[in-house]
Design a protein around this motif. Structure first.
Motif, PDB file in Angstrom:
ATOM      1  N   THR A 252      26.040  36.920  45.727  1.00 23.38           N
ATOM      2  CA  THR A 252      26.302  37.388  44.283  1.00 23.38           C
ATOM      3  C   THR A 252      27.077  36.637  43.595  1.00 23.38           C
ATOM      4  N   LEU A 253      28.475  36.241  44.399  1.00 23.09           N
ATOM      5  CA  LEU A 253      29.363  35.420  43.602  1.00 23.09           C
ATOM      6  C   LEU A 253      28.814  34.076  43.317  1.00 23.09           C
ATOM      7  N   LYS A 254      28.163  33.529  44.115  1.00 20.06           N
ATOM      8  CA  LYS A 254      27.520  32.286  43.964  1.00 20.06           C
ATOM      9  C   LYS A 254      26.596  32.032  43.047  1.00 20.06           C
ATOM     10  N   ASP A 255      25.861  33.346  42.742  1.00 17.55           N
ATOM     11  CA  ASP A 255      24.743  33.145  41.660  1.00 17.55           C
ATOM     12  C   ASP A 255      25.410  33.331  40.426  1.00 17.55           C
ATOM     13  N   ALA A 256      26.503  33.851  40.241  1.00 12.63           N
ATOM     14  CA  ALA A 256      27.259  34.113  39.211  1.00 12.63           C
ATOM     15  C   ALA A 256      28.156  33.046  38.771  1.00 12.63           C
ATOM     16  N   LYS A 257      28.256  31.900  39.626  1.00 10.30           N
ATOM     17  CA  LYS A 257      29.024  30.556  39.688  1.00 10.30           C
ATOM     18  C   LYS A 257      30.472  30.931  39.600  1.00 10.30           C
ATOM     19  N   PHE A 258      30.714  31.876  40.638  1.00  9.28           N
ATOM     20  CA  PHE A 258      32.170  32.372  40.669  1.00  9.28           C
ATOM     21  C   PHE A 258      33.100  30.760  41.274  1.00  9.28           C
ATOM     22  N   GLU A 259      33.943  30.737  40.519  1.00 12.01           N
ATOM     23  CA  GLU A 259      34.756  29.383  40.998  1.00 12.01           C
ATOM     24  C   GLU A 259      35.771  29.842  42.157  1.00 12.01           C
ATOM     25  N   GLU A 260      35.460  29.150  43.302  1.00  8.54           N
ATOM     26  CA  GLU A 260      36.261  29.133  44.487  1.00  8.54           C
ATOM     27  C   GLU A 260      37.610  28.676  44.228  1.00  8.54           C
ATOM     28  N   GLY A 261      38.532  29.454  44.476  1.00  6.95           N
ATOM     29  CA  GLY A 261      39.937  28.742  44.434  1.00  6.95           C
ATOM     30  C   GLY A 261      40.635  29.461  43.072  1.00  6.95           C
ATOM     31  N   SER A 262      39.895  29.861  42.011  1.00  2.00           N
ATOM     32  CA  SER A 262      40.449  30.424  40.708  1.00  2.00           C
ATOM     33  C   SER A 262      41.006  31.783  41.302  1.00  2.00           C
ATOM     34  N   VAL A 263      40.417  32.386  42.221  1.00  2.00           N
ATOM     35  CA  VAL A 263      40.825  33.655  42.554  1.00  2.00           C
ATOM     36  C   VAL A 263      40.462  33.721  44.000  1.00  2.00           C
ATOM     37  N   GLU A 264      41.573  34.220  44.978  1.00  2.00           N
ATOM     38  CA  GLU A 264      41.470  34.398  46.201  1.00  2.00           C
ATOM     39  C   GLU A 264      40.828  35.932  46.499  1.00  2.00           C
ATOM     40  N   VAL A 265      39.612  35.865  47.182  1.00  2.00           N
ATOM     41  CA  VAL A 265      38.872  37.165  47.637  1.00  2.00           C
ATOM     42  C   VAL A 265      39.195  37.375  49.077  1.00  2.00           C
ATOM     43  N   ALA A 266      39.546  38.682  49.235  1.00  2.00           N
ATOM     44  CA  ALA A 266      39.851  38.927  50.793  1.00  2.00           C
ATOM     45  C   ALA A 266      39.012  40.342  51.193  1.00  2.00           C
ATOM     46  N   VAL A 267      38.666  40.557  52.274  1.00  2.00           N
ATOM     47  CA  VAL A 267      37.927  41.716  53.016  1.00  2.00           C
ATOM     48  C   VAL A 267      38.731  41.981  53.923  1.00  2.00           C
ATOM     49  N   PHE A 268      38.852  43.286  53.881  1.00  2.00           N
ATOM     50  CA  PHE A 268      39.761  44.217  55.005  1.00  2.00           C
ATOM     51  C   PHE A 268      38.684  45.154  55.675  1.00  2.00           C
ATOM     52  N   PRO A 269      37.998  44.715  56.745  1.00  2.00           N
ATOM     53  CA  PRO A 269      36.890  45.548  57.346  1.00  2.00           C
ATOM     54  C   PRO A 269      37.824  46.335  58.716  1.00  2.00           C
ATOM     55  N   PRO A 270      37.016  47.385  58.914  1.00  2.00           N
ATOM     56  CA  PRO A 270      37.640  47.976  60.144  1.00  2.00           C
ATOM     57  C   PRO A 270      37.946  46.972  61.556  1.00  2.00           C
TER      58      PRO A 270
ATOM     59  N   ILE B 292      39.755  46.261  35.807  1.00  2.00           N
ATOM     60  CA  ILE B 292      40.449  45.252  36.300  1.00  2.00           C
ATOM     61  C   ILE B 292      41.160  44.306  35.240  1.00  2.00           C
ATOM     62  N   ALA B 293      40.352  44.091  34.300  1.00  2.00           N
ATOM     63  CA  ALA B 293      40.960  42.914  33.301  1.00  2.00           C
ATOM     64  C   ALA B 293      42.157  43.197  32.874  1.00  2.00           C
ATOM     65  N   SER B 294      42.263  44.630  32.417  1.00  2.00           N
ATOM     66  CA  SER B 294      43.329  45.149  31.738  1.00  2.00           C
ATOM     67  C   SER B 294      44.545  44.955  32.488  1.00  2.00           C
ATOM     68  N   PHE B 295      44.348  45.455  33.977  1.00  2.00           N
ATOM     69  CA  PHE B 295      45.788  45.099  34.770  1.00  2.00           C
ATOM     70  C   PHE B 295      46.144  43.431  34.994  1.00  2.00           C
ATOM     71  N   MET B 296      45.093  42.980  35.092  1.00  2.00           N
ATOM     72  CA  MET B 296      45.406  41.287  35.221  1.00  2.00           C
ATOM     73  C   MET B 296      45.682  40.730  33.928  1.00  2.00           C
TER      74      MET B 296
ATOM     75  N   GLN C 295      37.882  37.172  35.405  1.00  2.00           N
ATOM     76  CA  GLN C 295      38.558  36.241  34.535  1.00  2.00           C
ATOM     77  C   GLN C 295      37.354  35.852  33.317  1.00  2.00           C
ATOM     78  N   LYS C 296      36.047  36.449  33.851  1.00  2.00           N
ATOM     79  CA  LYS C 296      34.970  36.327  32.784  1.00  2.00           C
ATOM     80  C   LYS C 296      35.002  37.492  31.894  1.00  2.00           C
ATOM     81  N   HIS C 297      36.018  38.304  32.120  1.00  2.00           N
ATOM     82  CA  HIS C 297      35.895  39.593  31.110  1.00  2.00           C
ATOM     83  C   HIS C 297      37.154  40.112  30.579  1.00  2.00           C
ATOM     84  N   VAL C 298      38.282  39.008  30.859  1.00  2.00           N
ATOM     85  CA  VAL C 298      39.798  39.286  30.452  1.00  2.00           C
ATOM     86  C   VAL C 298      39.427  39.763  29.152  1.00  2.00           C
TER      87      VAL C 298
END
Ligand code: PGA
Length: 263
Positions: free
Chosen positions: A33-51, A227-231, A258-261
């Motif tokens: 989904t992020l790839k399709d949306a051309k999400f720029e790696e490195g502009s934002v760090e994405v982390a997942v916290f699974p069980p 999210i944009a209002s917090f960021m 960042q696309k909807h700030v």
């Protein structure tokens, strides 16, 4: 280091949701989904916290497909090894390439009686094993009424930072307990005020460099629509997301804030 030098962190706290098969499908879908949306790696760090039971599967997938997500755990033992039935050592987590661990989430403080002392010991355990602790602090609705928003989180953080090495790599998450899972997020101004106060505690305990470098997140009913209002706030460097981190499109939209700030 200027404000903009901190890489924003969007962290998904899955809590006790998604088994290891669902986790693999979820992470794959999020990546596409992020790839399709051309999400720029490195502009934002994405982390997942699974069980814990998902971590090996997610780590293997991230590794094999070179997925640019950081991996974290939701808890850590204060001990390294030994007769501690049911606990998970930071040594095991770092072997699984967990870069982060959530410490002192309000659900652990409430249901597992984690005190500031326990949170401090777990923070030291994470740092010892090269894992960045995501130290969670926040006030209850009652605290808010009695002491205002910052007093309790500031005291919780001060207790954990006391005695830490000034160079420690940490993340702080401000999560008002009343905002978690309630649909009632703090206002951006409230989040900014408390995050700024927490940065002040970091400056006081670990020095100005640490305060400038450390990311302070907001958490509590974060979604794509807010999210944009917090960021936009200068002292909010990211978000710890619970419920909305379990929905691929929603979490992807949060990561792409960042696309909807301007919204
Ligand atoms: P929420 O949870 O986003 O569902 O409010 C946040 C958290 O508990 O980390």
């Amino acid at each position: 280091m200027g404000v903009n030098a901190r890489t924003p962190l969007i962290a998904g706290n899955w809590k006790m949701n998604l088994d290891h098969l669902q986790a693999v499908a979820f992470v794959q879908k999020l990546h596409w989904t992020l790839k399709d949306a051309k999400f720029e790696e490195g502009s934002v760090e994405v982390a997942v916290f699974p069980p814990f039971t998902d971590i090996r599967s997610v780590q293997t997938l991230i590794d094999a497909d070179k997925i640019p997500f950081a991996l974290g755990a939701q808890d850590i033992s204060t001990h390294d090894s030994g007769a501690y039935t049911g606990e998970v050592s930071g040594a095991f987590l770092s072997k699984l390439q967990c870069g982060y661990v959530i410490i002192g989430h309000s659900e652990r403080r409430e249901y597992h009686n984690e005190t500031d002392e326990v949170v401090a010991a777990k923070t030291r355990a994470a740092l010892k094993h090269g894992i960045v602790p995501v130290i969670c602090v926040g006030e209850t609705a009652e605290d808010l009424e009695k002491h205002g928003a910052s007093a309790v989180p500031v005291a919780q953080l001060a207790a954990v930072l006391d005695g830490l090495d000034k160079k420690s790599d940490i993340v702080v998450a401000y999560e008002p307990v009343w905002a978690i899972g309630s649909g009632q997020a703090a206002t951006p101004q409230q989040a900014q005020d408390v995050c700024a106060a927490l940065r002040g505690v970091i400056a006081e305990k670990l020095g100005a460099d640490a305060a400038a470098r450390t990311r302070v997140l907001y958490g509590g009913s974060v979604k794509a629509a807010n999210i944009a209002s917090f960021m936009r706030e200068p002292d909010v460097d990211g978000a710890l997301v619970g419920g909305a981190s379990l929905v691929v499109d929603e979490f992807a939209a949060i990561a792409r804030y960042q696309k909807h700030v301007g919204v």
